[in-house]
Scaffold this motif. Structure first.
Motif, short mmCIF file in Angstrom:
data_model
loop_
_atom_site.label_atom_id
_atom_site.label_comp_id
_atom_site.label_asym_id
_atom_site.label_seq_id
_atom_site.Cartn_x
_atom_site.Cartn_y
_atom_site.Cartn_z
N PRO A 7 0.80 -1.23 0.00
CA PRO A 7 0.00 0.00 0.00
C PRO A 7 0.83 1.28 0.00
O PRO A 7 0.43 2.28 -0.60
N ALA A 8 1.98 1.25 0.67
CA ALA A 8 2.83 2.44 0.66
C ALA A 8 3.35 2.73 -0.75
O ALA A 8 3.40 3.89 -1.18
N ASP A 9 3.71 1.68 -1.47
CA ASP A 9 4.16 1.87 -2.85
C ASP A 9 3.02 2.38 -3.73
O ASP A 9 3.23 3.22 -4.61
N VAL A 10 1.81 1.87 -3.47
CA VAL A 10 0.64 2.34 -4.22
C VAL A 10 0.43 3.84 -3.97
O VAL A 10 0.20 4.61 -4.91
N ALA A 11 0.50 4.24 -2.71
CA ALA A 11 0.28 5.64 -2.37
C ALA A 11 1.29 6.54 -3.05
O ALA A 11 0.94 7.59 -3.60
N ALA A 12 2.55 6.13 -3.04
CA ALA A 12 3.58 6.94 -3.69
C ALA A 12 3.35 6.99 -5.20
O ALA A 12 3.49 8.04 -5.84
N ARG A 13 2.98 5.85 -5.79
CA ARG A 13 2.80 5.79 -7.23
C ARG A 13 1.62 6.64 -7.70
O ARG A 13 1.72 7.36 -8.71
N LEU A 14 0.51 6.59 -6.98
CA LEU A 14 -0.69 7.27 -7.44
C LEU A 14 -0.76 8.74 -7.04
O LEU A 14 -1.53 9.51 -7.63
N THR A 15 -0.02 9.14 -6.02
CA THR A 15 -0.08 10.53 -5.59
C THR A 15 1.15 11.34 -5.96
O THR A 15 1.10 12.56 -6.01
N GLY A 16 2.29 10.66 -6.18
CA GLY A 16 3.52 11.36 -6.44
C GLY A 16 4.17 11.96 -5.21
O GLY A 16 5.13 12.73 -5.34
N HIS A 17 3.69 11.60 -4.02
CA HIS A 17 4.25 12.11 -2.77
C HIS A 17 5.07 11.02 -2.07
O HIS A 17 4.75 9.83 -2.15
N ARG A 18 6.09 11.46 -1.37
CA ARG A 18 6.96 10.54 -0.65
C ARG A 18 6.25 10.02 0.61
O ARG A 18 5.56 10.77 1.30
N VAL A 19 6.43 8.73 0.87
CA VAL A 19 5.84 8.10 2.05
C VAL A 19 6.76 8.32 3.24
O VAL A 19 7.97 8.05 3.17
N LEU A 20 6.18 8.78 4.36
CA LEU A 20 6.94 9.00 5.58
C LEU A 20 6.86 7.76 6.47
O LEU A 20 5.95 6.94 6.34
N PRO A 21 7.80 7.60 7.38
CA PRO A 21 7.75 6.44 8.29
C PRO A 21 6.48 6.45 9.14
O PRO A 21 5.86 7.49 9.36
N GLY A 22 6.10 5.24 9.59
CA GLY A 22 4.98 5.11 10.51
C GLY A 22 3.69 4.64 9.88
O GLY A 22 2.63 4.68 10.50
N SER A 23 3.74 4.20 8.64
CA SER A 23 2.53 3.73 7.98
C SER A 23 2.08 2.40 8.58
O SER A 23 2.90 1.57 8.98
N ALA A 24 0.75 2.22 8.64
CA ALA A 24 0.20 1.01 9.23
C ALA A 24 0.09 -0.08 8.19
O ALA A 24 -0.19 0.19 7.02
N PRO A 25 0.32 -1.33 8.56
CA PRO A 25 0.18 -2.43 7.60
C PRO A 25 -1.27 -2.65 7.21
O PRO A 25 -2.18 -2.27 7.93
N ARG A 26 -1.46 -3.26 6.08
CA ARG A 26 -2.81 -3.59 5.61
C ARG A 26 -3.36 -4.72 6.45
O ARG A 26 -2.72 -5.75 6.67
N GLY A 27 -4.60 -4.54 6.94
CA GLY A 27 -5.24 -5.57 7.75
C GLY A 27 -6.22 -6.38 6.94
O GLY A 27 -6.26 -6.32 5.72
N ALA A 28 -7.05 -7.13 7.67
CA ALA A 28 -8.01 -8.01 7.00
C ALA A 28 -9.04 -7.23 6.20
O ALA A 28 -9.62 -7.72 5.25
N SER A 29 -9.26 -5.95 6.59
CA SER A 29 -10.24 -5.13 5.89
C SER A 29 -9.73 -4.65 4.54
O SER A 29 -10.49 -4.09 3.74
N GLY A 30 -8.46 -4.85 4.26
CA GLY A 30 -7.90 -4.37 3.00
C GLY A 30 -7.56 -2.91 3.02
O GLY A 30 -7.29 -2.31 1.98
N LEU A 31 -7.55 -2.29 4.21
CA LEU A 31 -7.23 -0.87 4.35
C LEU A 31 -5.86 -0.70 4.99
O LEU A 31 -5.45 -1.50 5.82
N ALA A 32 -5.19 0.36 4.61
CA ALA A 32 -3.93 0.72 5.24
C ALA A 32 -3.89 2.23 5.39
O ALA A 32 -4.50 2.96 4.59
N GLU A 33 -3.20 2.69 6.42
CA GLU A 33 -2.98 4.13 6.60
C GLU A 33 -1.53 4.44 6.28
O GLU A 33 -0.61 3.77 6.78
N VAL A 34 -1.35 5.44 5.45
CA VAL A 34 -0.03 5.82 4.98
C VAL A 34 0.12 7.33 5.16
O VAL A 34 -0.81 8.09 4.86
#
Length: 289
Positions: A7-34
């Motif tokens: 998900p962090a790679d997805v966020a960087a790819r689709l937004t063009g913004h750098r991912v900062l440390p502290g992102s949450a892993p993807r859970g069973a719901s298929g959601l992640a916070e980045v």
């Protein structure tokens, strides 16, 4: 892209913004916070079906375009992934409920080109939750509602064995009588389309935000009936504020069951069980008016 993409790679790819440390892993719901540099924290969501993420993004943008109810900003989307701002939630207050009622009235009043019209840029073959939802247009609500929102799910429920033919005949009777049960003619409203309580987020800033739409042109009473179906904090205040902003038609309370048929049949198809009985009860309520 596949579901294995981080998900962090997805966020960087689709937004063009750098991912900062502290992102949450993807859970069973298929959601992640980045957390994105210069943006803040976003939610990265994988769509449940092909193109469903793009359909949801189109719906969020269309609803936001009404400049009425608040929605999380769409930061990026493709056929598989959706990225939106995270909503910091708080308490559901009476003041927020009244504001939500006024804003929902304004959203509906923004209108749609036709009943069943999909959001601009969104696919006609869309989804409500994990169920397919075909956005085929019509100019008369009773016929459109029967053909494209009630009967397709009724047939599927019967085919699955989730509803018997006798109960299905009761729902079909409602469809036959829709022209007389529907109330006054209304122009197509701009609907959220899946407005149950779980998609209403009470923000920490005192404002409601809506998520996970199945947006389309429809009847405004359908959104209101869905709010009542699964409960909503301070619902009476929401409805009273709505009615003051844009008065509801006489007899709308007696049509709640009619408008709940659609979501209840969707739930019958998805989950079976007691939802079929609830759909039958809604049909009986609709026939009583």
């Amino acid at each position: 892209m596949t579901g294995a993409e981080d998900p962090a790679d997805v966020a960087a790819r689709l937004t063009g913004h750098r991912v900062l440390p502290g992102s949450a892993p993807r859970g069973a719901s298929g959601l992640a916070e980045v957390t994105l540099d210069g943006v803040g924290t976003v939610v990265v969501k994988r769509g449940s079906d092909p193109r469903s993420a793009r359909a949801e993004a189109a719906g969020l943008r269309w609803l936001a375009g009404a400049d009425a109810v608040r929605l999380p900003e769409v930061r990026g989307a493709d056929d598989d992934w959706l990225i939106v701002d995270r909503v910091q939630t708080g308490a559901a207050t009476p003041e927020a409920a009244e504001e939500f009622g006024r804003e929902l009235a304004a959203l509906h009043a923004a209108g749609a080109p036709a009943f069943g019209a999909p959001p601009p840029g969104g696919p006609a073959d869309a989804w409500i939750g994990r169920a397919p939802m075909a956005n085929r247009t019509g100019d008369r609500w009773p016929r459109w509602y029967a053909e494209h929102r009630v009967l397709p799910y009724l047939r599927e429920a019967v085919d699955q064995g989730a509803m018997g033919t006798g109960d299905a005949a009761l729902v079909e009777r409602v469809c036959d009588r829709l022209p007389e049960l529907a109330g006054p003619d209304r122009p197509p409203a701009r609907l959220h389309g899946d407005l149950w309580n779980g998609n209403v987020l009470w923000g920490a800033d005192g404002h409601v935000r809506l998520i996970d739409p199945a947006a389309h042109g429809g009847h405004r009473e359908t959104d209101l009936a869905m709010l009542r179906l699964f409960g909503c904090p301070h619902l009476d205040r929401v409805l009273d504020a709505y009615d003051r902003a844009d008065p509801l038609d006489d007899g709308w309370r007696g049509r709640v069951g009619l408008h709940q048929l659609f979501p209840l049949l969707v739930h019958t198809v998805l989950f079976g069980g007691g939802y079929a009985a609830q759909a039958v009860a809604a049909a009986r309520s609709a026939l009583r008016g």
